[in-house]
Scaffold this motif. Structure first.
Motif, mmCIF file in Angstrom:
data_model
loop_
_atom_site.group_PDB
_atom_site.id
_atom_site.type_symbol
_atom_site.label_atom_id
_atom_site.label_comp_id
_atom_site.label_asym_id
_atom_site.label_seq_id
_atom_site.Cartn_x
_atom_site.Cartn_y
_atom_site.Cartn_z
ATOM 1 N N ASP A 66 -2.121 1.768 -32.236
ATOM 2 C CA ASP A 66 -1.090 2.493 -32.982
ATOM 3 C C ASP A 66 -1.783 3.461 -33.936
ATOM 4 N N LYS A 116 -0.780 6.279 -36.940
ATOM 5 C CA LYS A 116 0.211 6.892 -37.817
ATOM 6 C C LYS A 116 -0.509 7.797 -38.808
ATOM 7 N N LYS A 130 3.139 9.988 -35.090
ATOM 8 C CA LYS A 130 3.141 8.582 -34.720
ATOM 9 C C LYS A 130 2.837 8.473 -33.235
ATOM 10 N N LYS A 175 1.387 5.844 -29.936
ATOM 11 C CA LYS A 175 1.252 4.457 -29.489
ATOM 12 C C LYS A 175 0.684 4.459 -28.073
#
Length: 479
Positions: free
Chosen positions: A311, A313, A341, A343
């Motif tokens: 992940d 961010k 963001k 993933k």
């Protein structure tokens, strides 16, 4: 005593002394060992003088020395104990044979290492060398590859590498003979998580920058062949740093061995040193396992698994860049709004069974599956100022004048889902001094990719490219 008698006596003494000084003793003989074999190149010397000789092929020697009351003959030779003999009032020819004993010594342990001759295109790399390579990715195998000829990397935060000018996705990666895949939507090094290869589990590394055999699929640039090791007993290792840690545990019995590795990484402290300031919140997790079952001397079964959760961010705030020359310096400042963001989730599993009917043949059946779910989203806008950097009256840095202002907006909604199912049958047979390798592979790939990206630039009151009727963006990709 009358004077003439004294002169006669002194003359007799002088003649006797001269005759005594001219007397020579010839010493000769043979030097042998304990098995009565002649010793060649042994040194025979008269102690206290420079007179000496060396034994011949048959062990014989001969030296001549002035006559003395006592003559000490010394015998020396490499690998034998030194010997000496004393001759009392020797005259004429003297035969002196010598038997020498071997000088046996216990030496320390000697380690003999064999060197494998490279006969193919794969170059063998020592698996421990990567630990000596300092890199920002945490001791990855890829950082070691970039030190080889023809291999380069454009970003120290990335485990991607380029071989002979090719792109990073033209490099094949194999673990235990099974092809593995990496995330495809990564566009910059700061987004990348952990390498697909766990360095704590690596046992052998093979790498080729071209000319590799057909078993390494259809990639054009290079082939990286990784073999995970099998522990010999219970073992473990742990590593901790300011950016994360790793744990590896292994165990082995006569018929079963297991190796597990867990890694976690947060490189916030490293990313915060970049020119773009903001809130970085990356989190990367990886678990891998390698299980081997020895069913019998001819049958072996193994399982390879990998779970990777990454992940990323990012909320940027500002960026300042100085560029130009000393005479023409410029300053570029941007204030951001928005966030990014990303993933990347990867799941990989492989099952293989090996059959070895004899020492010259081997068959392997491999079934593997790969699943990835990747998402990249960001909406980031920025207001920028371009200024001419100058100096004030005191000679310190200052701002020379405003050159331009503007605003831009970057948008992306990228999604990729990919599943790969692979069944392979591989074999090898040795025929005298030759080796035949063959294989058959069935592969099913299903890929869903959606890409939506655009960038809007507004400079000095109008957008680029300039259109009096429509609002156009400078960059747009929809696929």
């Amino acid at each position: 005593m009358p004077a003439f008698l004294r002169y006669i006596f002194l003359g007799i003494v002088a003649v006797t002394s001269a005759m005594a000084s001219d007397a020579q003793v010839k010493i000769h003989g043979k030097v042998i060992d304990e098995a009565n074999k002649p010793i060649e190149f042994a040194t025979v010397k008269i102690k206290g003088t420079a007179v000496g000789a060396t034994t011949g092929l048959g062990g014989g020697y001969s030296i001549t020395s002035p006559a003395r009351d006592t003559i000490v003959v010394v015998f020396t030779c490499i690998g034998y104990n030194d010997e000496s003999r004393t001759l009392i009032n020797p005259t004429g020819d003297v035969t002196l044979n010598m038997r020498m004993r071997e000088n046996a010594k216990v030496i320390g342990e000697v380690e003999v290492t064999d060197i494998k001759k490279q006969t193919g295109s794969m170059q063998t790399i020592k698996s421990d060398d990567y630990r000596l390579a300092a890199d920002a990715t945490g001791g990855s195998v890829e950082s070691l590859l970039t030190t080889l000829a023809g291999v380069s990397s454009s970003n120290e935060l990335s485990s991607q590498y380029s071989v002979r000018g090719g792109t990073y996705d033209e490099n094949s990666v194999y673990i235990n003979g099974i092809e593995v895949y990496r995330p495809l939507l990564i566009t910059s090094g700061q987004q990348e998580g952990l390498s697909i290869i766990n360095p704590d589990l690596v046992g052998a590394i093979g790498f080729s920058t071209g000319g590799f055999t057909a078993e390494y699929a259809d990639k054009m640039s290079s082939a990286l062949d990784i073999t995970y090791r099998q522990p010999e007993a219970f073992e473990g290792s742990i590593g901790l740093s300011l950016m994360g840690g790793s744990l590896a545990i292994g165990h082995s019995t006569k018929r079963f061995s297991q190796l597990h590795g867990v890694r976690y990484k947060r490189n916030t402290s490293l990313l915060s040193s970049l020119e773009t300031k903001g809130e970085y919140d990356p989190a990367y997790f990886d678990y891998q396992t390698n299980l081997v079952f020895k069913l019998s001397p001819k049958w072996k079964m193994s399982v390879l698994g990998n779970i990777s959760l990454n992940d990323y961010k990012f909320t940027p705030t500002n960026r300042t860049t100085n560029f130009g020359t000393a005479e023409d310096a410029k300053k570029f400042t941007v204030y951001f709004d928005g966030k990014e963001k990303d993933k990347f989730q990867t799941f990989f599993g492989a099952y293989s069974i090996d059959f070895t009917p004899n020492k010259r043949s081997k068959l392997s059946l491999i079934v593997s599956g790969f699943l990835t779910n990747e998402l990249v989203t960001y909406d980031i806008s920025g207001e920028y100022w371009l200024d001419q950097a100058g100096t004030d009256g005191g000679g310190s840095g200052g701002i020379g004048g405003e050159l331009g202002v503007g605003r831009y907006h970057e948008h992306a909604r990228n999604r990729l889902k990919s599943s790969v199912f692979d069944v392979s049958l591989k074999g090898g047979t040795a025929i005298k001094n030759h080796r035949l390798r063959y294989g058959l592979t069935f592969k099913h790939e299903k890929i869903m990719e959606r890409t939506k990206e655009w960038e809007l630039r507004d400079s000095a009151g109008f957008s680029l490219p300039n259109d009096p009727v429509n609002l156009k963006v400078v960059y747009n990709l929809k696929a």
